[in-house]
Scaffold this motif. Sequence first.
Motif: not given
Length: 337
Positions: A170-183
Amino acid sequence: MTRTILSRRRVLLPWIVLFALIALAAIGFASLRPHGGGDPGRPVLKIGDQRGGAQALMRAAGELDDLPYRIEWAQFPAASPLLEALAAGAIDVGGVGAPPFAFAYAGDAKIKAVFAYRPQGPGVGRASAIVVPKDSPVRSVAQLKGRKLATVRGSAGQDLALRLIEQAGLASSDVRWTYLDNGAAKAALESGAIDAWSTWGSYVGIAVMENGDRVLADASGLPAQTGFFAASDSAIHGKRPILADFLARLSRARRWAAAHPDAFARTLAQETGLPFKVARFSITAYIGTAEPINDALVREQAEIFARYRRAGIIPALPDIRGAYDPSFNATALARRD
């Protein structure tokens, strides 16, 4: 109903403890905690640490005894704020993974890696993983295509996800990145707001061992990455003798932990409140010894920068020749057990 409530409390309790500790760690930065005596005339080394990191390791190994200088520990909930503090001159040195170091350096942070180590032994890589709910329909990394994957931007979790995604074709653009802290990521996973979570250390341990989440893939089949201690230019030049002494003690402590993993895990469990089995699981990232900062290591790190550039996480490839300082190699690698 009572049984359901009690069951939910058992699931939530480890996370309540963990995130409370993280909150206390963040508060702890506002008041640096000294170690090594209170003599104001002694030199001071300000060290950034993460929960269950160098301070717990070195205390367990006895390497904080008889210090000829004072240490002020600043506890951080993750590598990103630690590196921000280091770049700002608020601390002198701190421990981070190779990926967050690369992300910070690409952002023009004035820092250098002065100590490198590589985890070794059984279980290496298991504590870095992409986690999904136990009943998730996602059964392979390839099935993450089009789905929401949470992690901390520029973190070891994101680099792990990129390595596994590329391995799956896969390419990075194939997933929907969701930037969150671990909590926030854990809460989002429980609520169904995200499909998967890429994380590390005790977060993986609690998710799998306490909550029953499932590891979709981990780093056990990938080459182990180095971890670093990074320092500011001012500390490298202005506090060199005590910085060198600290790195020598840190190196000895890592060798001690490799020989006494259960003793280290017990200390970690006592200091963090983690269950022993989670502490024992998470210390695989610390069981390893120092290795030299040399041209081969720098070439290896260049792969992380290139991976981040392909994914659009950093805007350009920086010149990394000044990012890794080999001048402490002799001190870090000397064996004086």
